[in-house]
Design an enzyme around this catalytic site. Structure first.
Site, PDB file in Angstrom:
ATOM      1  N   ASN A 256     -16.321   5.133 -18.560  1.00  0.00           N
ATOM      2  CA  ASN A 256     -15.313   6.083 -19.051  1.00  0.00           C
ATOM      3  C   ASN A 256     -13.922   5.517 -19.312  1.00  0.00           C
ATOM      4  OD1 ASN A 256     -16.896   8.623 -18.910  1.00  0.00           O
ATOM      5  ND2 ASN A 256     -17.046   8.040 -16.759  1.00  0.00           N
TER       6      ASN A 256
ATOM      7  N   ASN B  38     -32.101  10.388  -2.002  1.00  0.00           N
ATOM      8  CA  ASN B  38     -31.070   9.442  -1.585  1.00  0.00           C
ATOM      9  C   ASN B  38     -30.379  10.060  -0.374  1.00  0.00           C
ATOM     10  OD1 ASN B  38     -28.851   7.808  -1.287  1.00  0.00           O
ATOM     11  ND2 ASN B  38     -28.186   7.924  -3.425  1.00  0.00           N
TER      12      ASN B  38
ATOM     13  N   GLY C 190     -17.848   1.652 -10.215  1.00  0.00           N
ATOM     14  CA  GLY C 190     -17.759   3.036  -9.757  1.00  0.00           C
ATOM     15  C   GLY C 190     -16.685   3.073  -8.695  1.00  0.00           C
TER      16      GLY C 190
ATOM     17  N   GLU D 245     -29.505   5.444 -11.842  1.00  0.00           N
ATOM     18  CA  GLU D 245     -30.236   4.891 -10.698  1.00  0.00           C
ATOM     19  C   GLU D 245     -31.429   5.762 -10.315  1.00  0.00           C
ATOM     20  OE1 GLU D 245     -26.155   4.298  -9.137  1.00  0.00           O
ATOM     21  OE2 GLU D 245     -27.093   2.787  -7.882  1.00  0.00           O
TER      22      GLU D 245
ATOM     23  N   HIS E 127     -26.222  -2.365  -5.169  1.00  0.00           N
ATOM     24  CA  HIS E 127     -26.260  -1.747  -6.506  1.00  0.00           C
ATOM     25  C   HIS E 127     -27.374  -2.346  -7.361  1.00  0.00           C
ATOM     26  CE1 HIS E 127     -21.623  -0.842  -6.339  1.00  0.00           C
ATOM     27  NE2 HIS E 127     -22.320   0.202  -5.936  1.00  0.00           N
TER      28      HIS E 127
ATOM     29  N   ARG F 289     -12.239  -0.314  -1.008  1.00  0.00           N
ATOM     30  CA  ARG F 289     -12.554  -1.594  -0.359  1.00  0.00           C
ATOM     31  C   ARG F 289     -11.754  -2.727  -0.992  1.00  0.00           C
ATOM     32  NH1 ARG F 289     -18.517  -0.565  -1.480  1.00  0.00           N
ATOM     33  NH2 ARG F 289     -19.072   1.015   0.065  1.00  0.00           N
TER      34      ARG F 289
ATOM     35  N   MET G 209      -9.560   6.280 -11.002  1.00  0.00           N
ATOM     36  CA  MET G 209      -8.970   5.522 -12.108  1.00  0.00           C
ATOM     37  C   MET G 209      -8.252   6.433 -13.113  1.00  0.00           C
ATOM     38  SD  MET G 209      -8.284   2.545 -13.124  1.00  0.00           S
ATOM     39  CE  MET G 209      -9.258   1.359 -12.203  1.00  0.00           C
TER      40      MET G 209
ATOM     41  N   ARG H 107     -34.327   5.946  -2.102  1.00  0.00           N
ATOM     42  CA  ARG H 107     -33.368   4.854  -2.182  1.00  0.00           C
ATOM     43  C   ARG H 107     -33.172   4.300  -0.773  1.00  0.00           C
ATOM     44  NH1 ARG H 107     -26.942   4.951  -2.261  1.00  0.00           N
ATOM     45  NH2 ARG H 107     -26.626   2.786  -2.812  1.00  0.00           N
TER      46      ARG H 107
HETATM   47  P1  ADP Z   1     -19.797   6.128  -6.984  1.00  0.00           P
HETATM   48  O1  ADP Z   1     -21.230   6.417  -7.377  1.00  0.00           O
HETATM   49  O2  ADP Z   1     -19.548   4.741  -6.512  1.00  0.00           O
HETATM   50  O3  ADP Z   1     -19.167   7.172  -6.122  1.00  0.00           O
HETATM   51  P2  ADP Z   1     -19.158   6.631  -9.777  1.00  0.00           P
HETATM   52  O4  ADP Z   1     -19.951   5.638 -10.537  1.00  0.00           O
HETATM   53  O5  ADP Z   1     -19.546   8.061  -9.870  1.00  0.00           O
HETATM   54  O6  ADP Z   1     -18.931   6.173  -8.293  1.00  0.00           O
HETATM   55  O7  ADP Z   1     -17.639   6.483 -10.258  1.00  0.00           O
HETATM   56  C1  ADP Z   1     -16.630   7.277  -9.691  1.00  0.00           C
HETATM   57  C2  ADP Z   1     -15.286   6.818 -10.218  1.00  0.00           C
HETATM   58  O8  ADP Z   1     -15.306   6.806 -11.650  1.00  0.00           O
HETATM   59  C3  ADP Z   1     -14.136   7.742  -9.868  1.00  0.00           C
HETATM   60  O9  ADP Z   1     -13.570   7.394  -8.627  1.00  0.00           O
HETATM   61  C4  ADP Z   1     -13.161   7.506 -10.995  1.00  0.00           C
HETATM   62  O10 ADP Z   1     -12.276   6.480 -10.602  1.00  0.00           O
HETATM   63  C5  ADP Z   1     -13.983   6.967 -12.126  1.00  0.00           C
HETATM   64  N1  ADP Z   1     -14.001   7.832 -13.314  1.00  0.00           N
HETATM   65  C6  ADP Z   1     -14.809   8.883 -13.573  1.00  0.00           C
HETATM   66  N2  ADP Z   1     -14.503   9.413 -14.778  1.00  0.00           N
HETATM   67  C7  ADP Z   1     -13.500   8.687 -15.289  1.00  0.00           C
HETATM   68  C8  ADP Z   1     -12.743   8.720 -16.499  1.00  0.00           C
HETATM   69  N3  ADP Z   1     -12.957   9.640 -17.430  1.00  0.00           N
HETATM   70  N4  ADP Z   1     -11.775   7.789 -16.672  1.00  0.00           N
HETATM   71  C9  ADP Z   1     -11.541   6.858 -15.730  1.00  0.00           C
HETATM   72  N5  ADP Z   1     -12.217   6.768 -14.585  1.00  0.00           N
HETATM   73  C10 ADP Z   1     -13.174   7.659 -14.362  1.00  0.00           C
END
Ligand code: ADP
Length: 429
Positions: A359, A14, A235, A409, A205, A266, A308, A116
């Protein structure tokens, strides 16, 4: 070169503009090769068990502070600092790390490399073995994916130079969404203008939506063709999709990943006239507004945080700004659940996935709160229980299953790549 029974490994790459993420997977434990792909992955099946041989990341390529982080199957992460000039040097550094683990890229066990690719436009509806024509088409799509496709192409060219004899497969983020009907894919724009500039809704996605919708069907003990699923990929980027009988019929991202849900940075949906307003009244340029909407909006724009976990911590402490950001995020999410319920007519399951979806129990609870009339109910105990793997969080009696389904993925890219190479006995040309 043909994928023989000894060649069961797939390297997944990727490539970003300054990063290279990779995983090496062994597909021999699964039932993947040549199998009917949509049913080939059993949810809960842990690819770690013999499957995931190594993974890692090269960051800040082209800078003096590049960093390679490599984790072999035993979990003992190794780090390497120092300048890595370009993607070619990055992939060679990755190959050297893999070779230290006895997993060199010159191994006859390597069946293919799966890449990817973010934007496949309307041309690519399936994973595709890469040749000169495919490279040219990915290049032709750069105007609709100016940030992503050039980086993806660099990764492909680098890998092809390193192993020209090996099948290399492109797996497109947009492919799963190419089944959307025109009524969902087209904007209500002047048709000639839209066609000339290829302005339509592509969705992103897709690899995750494909994997999760299929894994959700399996969690229900059903075939994908027998279920309708709303997938919520939450995410840092976030998108929703409506999947009828295994095929995507609508998704929230559009021409670019900016449309739809409120995301980490965004804005998601907004009145397009906001842009003219900011140009005319705010005297902002197109680039400034692009940056504002993609990088400084969403959760970070609303409250200064895009994680989050941090937002929930602030909400729990009574922070009003974080509360409003959370409420706006949830309001949009709920609107999409309602919209896709109507699009599908019958919903068998709602699946939460990605960092937030997997999560953040409060996000899941709030997104479906008060939807009992639609048959959507969450069991608080199940929702809050710490667990891994795909699981139901709705009570058994609920009409609509609500599920947490971790996305994967890389496994999906490897599975699609291996299925294609296995099926075609693919020759690289
Ligand atoms: P991407 O691949 O789009 O960067 P991810 O799927 O890895 O994103 O998600 C990242 C986001 O997940 C973080 O910015 C955070 O907000 C959220 N996150 C990760 N762990 C937790 C958790 N335990 N509780 C709440 N939010 C979480």
């Amino acid at each position: 070169m043909t994928a023989t029974s000894t060649a069961t490994r797939v390297l997944v790459l990727n490539s970003g503009s300054s990063s290279l993420k990779y995983q090496l997977l062994d597909m021999c434990d699964g039932d993947t090769p040549g199998s009917d792909l949509p049913d080939s992955h059993a949810p809960g099946g842990d690819p770690q068990a013999g499957g995931r041989l190594a993974q890692g990341l090269v960051e800040r390529i082209g800078e003096r502070t590049s960093r390679l982080q490599h984790t072999p199957a035993d979990g003992a992460t190794r780090e390497r600092g120092g300048p890595i000039a370009d993607h070619d040097a990055a992939l060679k550094a990755v190959a050297a790390e893999l070779a230290r683990d006895g997993l060199g890229l010159d191994s006859p066990e390597l069946a293919a490399i799966g890449h990817r690719v973010v934007h496949g436009g309307r041309s690519f509806t399936e994973p595709t073995v890469i040749d000169g024509a495919v490279l040219a088409e990915i290049e032709r799509l750069i105007p609709v994916a100016p940030l992503h496709n050039p980086a993806n192409l660099t990764g492909i060219r680098t890998a092809m130079a390193l192993r020209p004899d090996l099948p290399q497969v492109a797996v497109f983020d947009t492919a799963f969404h190419t089944t959307m009907p025109e009524s969902a894919a087209r904007y209500a724009l002047d048709a000639e203008t839209a066609d000339r500039y290829r302005v339509r809704r592509y969705g992103f996605h897709g690899t995750s939506h494909a994997f999760v919708s299929r894994a959700t069907a399996a969690l229900l003990g059903k075939a994908p063709r027998d279920v309708n699923v709303i997938v919520l990929h939450l995410g840092n980027g976030a998108s929703a999709s409506a999947v009828r009988a295994g095929r995507c019929v609508d998704t929230s991202m559009g021409l670019t990943p900016l449309e739809g849900l409120v995301m980490g940075t965004r804005s998601g949906d907004l009145d397009p006239a906001v842009i003219f307003h900011l140009m005319r009244v705010g005297e902002m340029s197109a680039d400034e507004i692009d940056n504002l909407l993609n990088k400084r909006s969403g959760l970070i724009g609303l409250c200064g945080d895009n994680d989050m976990r941090e937002i929930r911590r602030r909400v729990d402490e009574g922070d009003e700004q974080a509360r409003l950001a959370f409420d706006i995020y949830i309001h949009r999410l709920k609107k999409y659940i309602g919209a896709y319920y109507a699009v599908l007519g019958r919903v068998d399951a709602i699946a939460f996935t990605a960092g937030v979806g997997e999560n953040a129990a409060p996000v899941r609870a709030a997104a479906v709160a008060d939807l009992g009339e639609l048959g959507i109910v969450v069991d608080a105990g199940l929702n809050e229980a710490r667990a891994r793997g795909p699981r139901l969080i709705s009570p058994p009696s609920a009409r609509v299953a609500v599920a947490v389904v971790p996305t994967d993925e890389e496994l999906e890219i490897a599975t699609q790549t291996y299925a294609l190479v296995g099926k075609s006995g693919s020759e690289k040309n």
